[in-house]
Structure formats: C-alpha cells, structure tokens
Design a protein around this motif. Sequence first.
Motif, PDB file in Angstrom:
ATOM      1  N   ALA A 193       0.831  -1.210   0.000  1.00  0.00           N
ATOM      2  CA  ALA A 193       0.000   0.000   0.000  1.00  0.00           C
ATOM      3  C   ALA A 193       0.862   1.256   0.000  1.00  0.00           C
ATOM      4  CB  ALA A 193      -0.931  -0.015   1.208  1.00  0.00           C
ATOM      5  N   LEU A 194       2.025   1.168   0.642  1.00  0.00           N
ATOM      6  CA  LEU A 194       2.933   2.307   0.723  1.00  0.00           C
ATOM      7  C   LEU A 194       3.853   2.406  -0.496  1.00  0.00           C
ATOM      8  CD1 LEU A 194       3.897   1.894   4.474  1.00  0.00           C
ATOM      9  CD2 LEU A 194       2.671   3.852   3.502  1.00  0.00           C
ATOM     10  N   GLY A 195       3.885   1.360  -1.305  1.00  0.00           N
ATOM     11  CA  GLY A 195       4.814   1.309  -2.423  1.00  0.00           C
ATOM     12  C   GLY A 195       4.149   1.564  -3.759  1.00  0.00           C
ATOM     13  N   ASP A 196       4.831   1.118  -4.826  1.00  0.00           N
ATOM     14  CA  ASP A 196       4.305   1.363  -6.162  1.00  0.00           C
ATOM     15  C   ASP A 196       4.308   0.115  -7.039  1.00  0.00           C
ATOM     16  OD1 ASP A 196       7.020   1.051  -6.581  1.00  0.00           O
ATOM     17  OD2 ASP A 196       7.339   3.056  -7.408  1.00  0.00           O
ATOM     18  N   PHE A 197       4.447  -1.072  -6.432  1.00  0.00           N
ATOM     19  CA  PHE A 197       4.401  -2.293  -7.229  1.00  0.00           C
ATOM     20  C   PHE A 197       3.033  -2.420  -7.887  1.00  0.00           C
ATOM     21  CE2 PHE A 197       3.264  -6.711  -7.844  1.00  0.00           C
ATOM     22  CZ  PHE A 197       4.368  -7.215  -8.515  1.00  0.00           C
ATOM     23  N   ARG A 198       3.039  -2.850  -9.141  1.00  0.00           N
ATOM     24  CA  ARG A 198       1.789  -3.071  -9.863  1.00  0.00           C
ATOM     25  C   ARG A 198       1.826  -4.437 -10.521  1.00  0.00           C
ATOM     26  NH1 ARG A 198       1.444   1.589 -14.173  1.00  0.00           N
ATOM     27  NH2 ARG A 198      -0.221   0.292 -15.030  1.00  0.00           N
ATOM     28  N   GLY A 199       0.660  -5.055 -10.637  1.00  0.00           N
ATOM     29  CA  GLY A 199       0.576  -6.379 -11.240  1.00  0.00           C
ATOM     30  C   GLY A 199       0.371  -7.456 -10.187  1.00  0.00           C
ATOM     31  N   VAL A 200       0.541  -8.702 -10.620  1.00  0.00           N
ATOM     32  CA  VAL A 200       0.281  -9.856  -9.750  1.00  0.00           C
ATOM     33  C   VAL A 200       1.527 -10.204  -8.956  1.00  0.00           C
ATOM     34  CG1 VAL A 200      -0.387 -12.290  -9.712  1.00  0.00           C
ATOM     35  CG2 VAL A 200      -1.444 -10.736 -11.369  1.00  0.00           C
ATOM     36  N   LEU A 201       1.332 -10.572  -7.685  1.00  0.00           N
ATOM     37  CA  LEU A 201       2.438 -10.981  -6.828  1.00  0.00           C
ATOM     38  C   LEU A 201       1.976 -12.161  -5.975  1.00  0.00           C
ATOM     39  CD1 LEU A 201       5.357 -10.250  -5.905  1.00  0.00           C
ATOM     40  CD2 LEU A 201       4.277  -8.947  -4.038  1.00  0.00           C
ATOM     41  N   HIS A 202       2.775 -13.232  -5.979  1.00  0.00           N
ATOM     42  CA  HIS A 202       2.472 -14.388  -5.138  1.00  0.00           C
ATOM     43  C   HIS A 202       3.080 -14.180  -3.751  1.00  0.00           C
ATOM     44  CE1 HIS A 202       1.832 -17.286  -8.792  1.00  0.00           C
ATOM     45  NE2 HIS A 202       0.876 -16.376  -8.655  1.00  0.00           N
ATOM     46  N   VAL A 203       2.233 -14.271  -2.736  1.00  0.00           N
ATOM     47  CA  VAL A 203       2.657 -14.058  -1.352  1.00  0.00           C
ATOM     48  C   VAL A 203       2.152 -15.241  -0.516  1.00  0.00           C
ATOM     49  CG1 VAL A 203       2.525 -12.588   0.679  1.00  0.00           C
ATOM     50  CG2 VAL A 203       2.617 -11.558  -1.608  1.00  0.00           C
ATOM     51  N   ALA A 204       3.068 -16.129  -0.140  1.00  0.00           N
ATOM     52  CA  ALA A 204       2.707 -17.326   0.621  1.00  0.00           C
ATOM     53  C   ALA A 204       3.906 -17.752   1.445  1.00  0.00           C
ATOM     54  CB  ALA A 204       2.276 -18.451  -0.324  1.00  0.00           C
ATOM     55  N   GLY A 205       3.689 -18.724   2.299  1.00  0.00           N
ATOM     56  CA  GLY A 205       4.809 -19.280   3.030  1.00  0.00           C
ATOM     57  C   GLY A 205       5.731 -20.050   2.099  1.00  0.00           C
ATOM     58  N   PRO A 206       7.001 -20.200   2.463  1.00  0.00           N
ATOM     59  CA  PRO A 206       7.960 -20.841   1.568  1.00  0.00           C
ATOM     60  C   PRO A 206       7.900 -22.362   1.567  1.00  0.00           C
ATOM     61  CG  PRO A 206       9.072 -20.153   3.564  1.00  0.00           C
ATOM     62  CD  PRO A 206       7.656 -19.645   3.671  1.00  0.00           C
TER      63      PRO A 206
END
Length: 269
Positions: A193-206
Amino acid sequence: MRLLVTGGSGYTGGRLVSLARAAGHDVTGTSHSARAEGLVPLDVRDRAAVDRLLDELRPDAVVHTAYVQGDWHVTASGAAHVAAAAARTGSRLVHVSSDAVYGGRPQPYTEADPPSPVYPYGAAKAAAETVVALVHPGAAIVRTSLIVGDDASKQHQLALDFALGRRTGVLFTDQVRQPVSVDDLAAVLLELALGDFRGVLHVAGPTPLTRHELGVLIAARHGIAADLVPAGRGADLPAAGPQEVRLDLTLARTVLRTRLRPPDEVLAV
C-alpha cells in the motif's frame, strides 16, 4: 497515509487495520456488519455505497480484503466496485486474491501463469482479478494461500475441531498448499500500500505442506498428538478442490522487504 481496508472484521483485514494504526496511519476499516466495533458499515455489492465512502474518505490507498467464499457478488462484483471507485478517486489499490484461481499441478505457478479455476470460489477470485487489472491497471494483486497464525484462523479452527472430535471429517493428505502467517501477509499488504508495485504478486509461506501436515502442526501447538488429527484423501471425495497448488515466490523475494516465514516457525510451540 490515509488507508481504507475493506473486510476489516475478517482475519487478514483486522490484522492489517491493527498493524497500520500501530504504525501511525489514518486507517478506516469496513465491515458488512454495522455493529462491528471500530469499523464502518459497507456492503461492497452496493456500488453507490462504495462510491460514497471513497468520495468521503479520499484514501491514499485501499486494501481490498473483503470476500465471501460462497457469494459471487461479494467476491467478484464487490472487487469491481472497489477497483472502479479507487481508480476514479486516484487511490492506490492492493487487491487480495487467492491460490484458488489455479486448478492444481505438481509444478509451482508463477505470476505469468493464467488462472485455471476448477470450482466456483476460484472462478469468482479469477473474475475479480480480471476486472481489477482492467479497471485499475496500477493495482497490486496479491495471490496468497492458507492463512495461519493463531486460533482465530479458519485453518486452526478446522484442525482443532477435527482433532478434538467437535466435528467429523478429515484433513487431506493429498492437497498441498503454502500456508502463510497472517502477520506476514498483513505486513506485505501494508508494504505494498505504501509502495508502487503493480501487477500480480504471489505471497505465501515458503514451505509446501499438505492440509494434514498443517493440521498436525496446529495440533502440536496445543499439545494434541498427531494421531488424533484425522487423515484422508481429497481425491476420494467429490468437489474436494485442487490437489497440489504451489506458488513460485521468486518475485516476492525480489520486491518485498517483509520476510515470509515457514509455517513451522510461525506455529512453533
């Protein structure tokens, strides 16, 4: 930062509201229930209501966590309404999606792999992703997995109910996911929310785990023996959902500061 969090009464949304407020941000959380303490009522299915709230708040960023697994209009149409209002008011948007958009395979999915849903919830999440990307091209779309951390998690509740005999059923030994800490996920959402990344990002445990392996970890946290956690095969049941869904985290490791911890660390006794 003025931040709006939809679904603020949910597990992830509530943790994000608390985290962002503790960091000094001006946070408004919403809930479908008008009685939710400290939150404002919002039905994301009501486009006019969504528009009114964003016109009133003019947030710098919106994190959309609201969904109902069995309700297409909340999950898909609601996402469309939030995305359109955020785009119109110039608000950054972080949209929370799910690994449910994939049909399952042994190889990890990258962000470039298109959705291939095989059941209604996955289809609703895939539809939400599509409309968010079209209506708000600058949005970050976060695909995540099973969310764990404490006994407020649905995954914890399910495992403990089965292990303690409060309900009947099994945890699948052939369904693989990548459980993620609710605190890690909330930290990522705030970071985005504070940044500027755009597009899809996978966020999960490793660490990929079966649902049964996850249940054993949760049970151990409560001193419950592994053999009390009932096991079964999802492949033997109709409509059990995808079997193996792994998310490639290469991009997340590149763009995020937040460390995504393995579930054995998150659930350490």
